[in-house]
Design an enzyme around this catalytic site. Structure first.
Site, PDB file in Angstrom:
ATOM      1  N   LYS A 178     -31.339 -96.510 -17.120  1.00 19.98           N
ATOM      2  CA  LYS A 178     -30.512 -95.457 -17.713  1.00 19.98           C
ATOM      3  C   LYS A 178     -29.489 -96.023 -18.684  1.00 19.98           C
ATOM      4  CE  LYS A 178     -30.923 -92.336 -13.719  1.00 19.98           C
ATOM      5  NZ  LYS A 178     -30.226 -91.703 -12.587  1.00 19.98           N
TER       6      LYS A 178
ATOM      7  N   SER B 274     -29.592 -86.896  -9.409  1.00 16.41           N
ATOM      8  CA  SER B 274     -28.623 -87.627 -10.230  1.00 16.41           C
ATOM      9  C   SER B 274     -28.014 -86.784 -11.338  1.00 16.41           C
ATOM     10  CB  SER B 274     -29.276 -88.874 -10.834  1.00 16.41           C
ATOM     11  OG  SER B 274     -30.319 -88.515 -11.706  1.00 16.41           O
TER      12      SER B 274
END
Length: 805
Positions: free
Chosen positions: A739, A696
């Protein structure tokens, strides 16, 4: 009723002077009456100073009882408003530096106002007089009733004698008689204080008679209970003797005890309602048992086997909770969040409900679930909650460190001390054939030369096989299809693939900060307040205090360490409460820091990227979401790429893919095609000691490289995440909820996500979404457009397109 002293009462100074001001000595568990002489132990600081400073020529004091004897340092509001004017007859020094005094009550007084608090209490008091009319027929009758009641009490009370009765006979005045009688009776201080405060002599005598009669009833009732207990003990002893006699009679008649035992076993076998196969085996073994001498070791082995068969819940089931709303309420009471797991349980109950309506005798197989996630997120406790919500029994089997296949399947009866496996043992313990069965820590199961327990679990967790589970000890099939199995584990990768295939895996990703705050408020703080001996009114946790515990003293996906830190804070609150006995303690950010010391963790502050080549990325860890800085730097060299920051293989490959895309599309960003040939590139991701991996960070690394070589800053306050490909596509990633909430917590205002992750915003709380601006990128050009708006790619697209042709 006893009245408290009102500290706001305004008293004329002249009245106080005329009434007199005297030292006040609080008593814990004693009420002193006029004309009564009692010894007093003096150990408290105020009382010691009072005795030490007492004028030798005037040893008069006022003695007042405390409303609550457990209070060590009573305030004026903790004392009764009426007391006794007394004289200190004698003071003795004790070996432990305390003192003891002989005090005689003189007359009743009412406290008008406290005139001094340090070093001891002093108060203005007023003598309370009571006039007694001689020859009052009603009062004389009440006196006689009081005498008679006290004489009855002397007969039943163990601490009173005829001597006490004689003392009361010589007292003529009704007021003194009531005072003396109640001073001798063992009753609560509140009742004695009520007598002290009663100024009407007739009412005082009437109340005294009531108190004494109540005490007589209490003592008699206690004696009756004691008598009943003694009778029960005698009855048990009698039964024991009779049984021993029965044994002796049977022995004389030649009756064998084993025949009685076999008959009992036979009844238990028939009562168990086993399967036809199991009952056939049990009766065969029972017939064999009749031919084995009771002294033979084989007898106990066969008897134990039959007992195991008879004790198993072959046909015992608990009824499931049919009310879906009630089940949902129970799940929500015990755990906050975890909506997907709760939804799955309610779906099962709904299916079962419909199937039972369709076919009441139909079989509904229990689902086989696996809760996978980091420690402390509530996997095991949720199993108990599910059992409560469904109205089933709960059993838990810890598989951590289990290496022997016999732990699951049991030992064969040829071995000495053989027993069934822990699956059958747990079902027997549950007492029903449809419990919630938790297989805890399934990822930590081992294997060695003794066998592979995970392979033995394949049959247990397969709905097509477990209806006929065979234990080595029982050697008959037992139906486990009604059992609802729930496995738990921290790492899915450690679970063998064949075992994973048999379970429905539900991921526990951990709690975000908002969820942890709610869990602390609803569950952890009330639990720890109770465990640390506090009351809700003693302490108040502010949200800022809980956030400080989360951000500066814990790093975890669950809430175990949070609970420990809350307990740590409350222990210190308990100590403060005991030492100072102050008002409610509010736990805010500063108070947390005072109690726990310097913060153990700190979060990366979302700083402004002041130089080209610096990007804020988003990461997911076992402790939840966080941000990370990606730093890119260049220097003269030969085109070499260096990667530091303890990066994993996947992250290194993402960096290589990002650089390859920048090189192959250099003209798109206004760069020379061989910009990299005489330049070395260094990419670093702090903190260097923490391992990092995953795809990511690809978007962040790509953006850092473009910013570095174009010498243009990344947009202020922007954080990004996403996987990249060599074709320039931005692929979706996981952990979006964690996140995004971490970025919001750290002050980020703009977030870039892969376009395919737009659907994941549904899981994010609304109050967080409204504070953030989101950009969604499907390819690298979208990333550059949002992240580095100064780069005008339109100017070079035509030239690039020609070259690509």
């Amino acid at each position: 009723m006893s009245e408290k002293f009102d500290k706001d009462t305004i008293v004329d100074p002249k009245d106080i002077k005329s009434a007199g001001s005297y030292p006040v000595m609080p008593l814990r568990n004693t009420v002193l009456f006029p004309q009564q002489v009692i010894p007093i132990y003096i150990g408290r600081e105020r009382s010691l100073k009072l005795i030490e400073e007492l004028d030798p020529k005037d040893k008069h004091i006022v003695v007042v009882a405390q409303e609550d004897g457990s209070i060590e340092d009573p305030k004026t509001t903790d004392l009764y408003a009426y007391g006794t004017f007394a004289v200190v007859l004698k003071v003795f020094d004790m070996p432990d530096n305390s003192k003891s005094a002989i005090v005689q009550g003189v007359h009743r007084v009412k406290i008008l106002s406290y005139t001094k608090e340090d070093p001891y209490y002093a108060a203005a008091v007023e003598k309370i007089g009571t006039e007694e009319v001689n020859g009052d027929v009603e009062l004389d009758a009440l006196k006689n009733n009081l005498h008679n009641a006290f004489n009855e009490l002397v007969k039943v009370a163990p601490n009173l004698t005829e001597e006490h009765s004689g003392m009361l006979t010589n007292i003529q005045k009704a007021s003194r008689l009531a005072d003396r009688a109640i001073s001798l009776v063992t009753v609560p201080n509140a009742e004695k204080q009520d007598i002290l405060e009663e100024l009407d002599i007739k009412k005082r005598v009437e109340k005294s008679i009531k108190i004494i009669n109540a005490e007589i009833q209490r003592i008699k009732l206690g004696e009756e209970i004691q008598s009943e207990v003694q009778d029960e003990i005698a009855k048990s002893q009698r039964e024991y003797y009779l049984r021993e006699q029965m044994k002796a009679i049977r022995k004389e008649l030649g009756e064998d005890e084993s025949s009685v035992e076999i008959k009992e076993l036979e009844d238990r076998v028939k009562k168990a309602k086993m399967t036809e196969e199991a009952e056939k085996v049990a009766l065969k073994e029972l017939d064999r048992l009749t031919k084995i001498p009771t002294q033979s070791p084989e007898y106990s082995v066969a008897r134990t086997y039959i007992e195991w068969l008879a004790d198993l819940p072959w046909s015992k089931s608990t009824e499931d909770q049919i009310n879906i709303e009630a089940a949902k309420k129970i799940l929500d009471e015990d755990h906050y969040g975890l909506d997907k797991v709760k939804e799955r349980i309610l779906e099962y109950l709904a299916v079962r409900n419909l199937k039972q309506k369709k076919d009441p005798n139909g079989i509904v197989r229990g689902p086989i679930l696996c809760f996978a996630g980091p420690p402390g997120v509530g996997k095991t406790s949720l199993g108990r909650s599910i059992a409560r919500a469904m109205g089933r029994e709960f059993v838990r089997l810890s598989l951590g460190g289990v290496r022997d296949e016999a732990e699951i399947r049991g030992h064969r009866r040829t071995y000495i001390g053989a027993l069934p496996g822990r699956i059958i043992q747990s079902v027997k313990k549950a007492g029903s054939n449809n419990p919630i069965f938790m297989l805890d820590e399934i990822d930590k199961i081992g294997n060695d030369f003794r066998g592979d327990p995970s392979s033995a679990l394949l049959e247990v967790l397969d709905p097509e096989q477990n209806y006929s589970f065979s234990d080595h000890y029982l050697e008959v099939d037992f139906d486990l299809s009604k059992v609802m199995f729930i496995a738990t584990g921290n790492y899915k990768d450690a679970i063998p693939p064949a075992l994973q295939d048999r379970m429905e895996i539900l991921d526990f990703s951990g709690y975000i900060e908002d969820e942890k705050i709610k869990i602390a408020q609803r569950h952890l703080i009330p639990k720890q307040i109770d465990e640390n001996g506090l009351l809700k009114k003693d302490v108040s946790f502010e949200v800022a205090g809980i956030k400080e515990l989360l951000r500066s003293y814990t790093r975890e996906a669950g809430v175990r360490n949070l609970e420990r830190e809350i307990a740590n804070v409350l222990r210190k609150v308990a100590r403060d409460k005991v030492e100072s006995d102050g008002d409610v303690i509010k736990i805010n950010k500063n108070k947390v820091n005072d109690y726990l010391g310097a913060p153990r963790f700190y979060s990366e502050i979302a700083e402004r990227a002041t130089k080209p080549g610096i990007v804020i990325g988003l990461a997911w860890t076992l402790a939840g979401g966080d941000i990370l800085f990606i730093e890119a730097s260049r220097m003269k060299g030969t085109g070499k790429l260096s990667l530091t920051g303890k990066l994993g293989d996947v992250m290194k490959e993402s960096a290589s893919a990002a650089l390859s895309y920048v090189r192959s599309h250099a003209t798109l960003f206004g760069l020379d095609e061989d910009f990299y040939k005489d330049t070395d590139i260094h990419i670093h991701v702090p903190a260097g000691a923490i391992p990092k991996d995953g795809p990511s960070a690809g978007v962040g690394i790509f953006t850092a490289l473009v910013s570095l070589f174009t010498e243009k800053l990344v947009a202020d306050g922007l954080a990004m995440t996403g996987e990249i490909t060599l074709r320039g596509n931005v692929l979706p990633i996981g952990g979006v909820k964690e996140k995004v909430t971490a970025a919001h917590r750290l002050g980020i205002k703009t977030i870039m996500l892969p376009e395919h992750n737009q659907k994941d915003l549904e899981d994010i709380p609304e109050h967080i979404k409204k504070d953030l601006k989101f950009h969604f990128a499907s390819d690298m050009k979208d990333v550059v457009k949002f992240a580095i708006p100064e780069i005008k790619m339109n100017d070079v697209k035509k030239g690039t397109a020609k070259k690509e042709k």
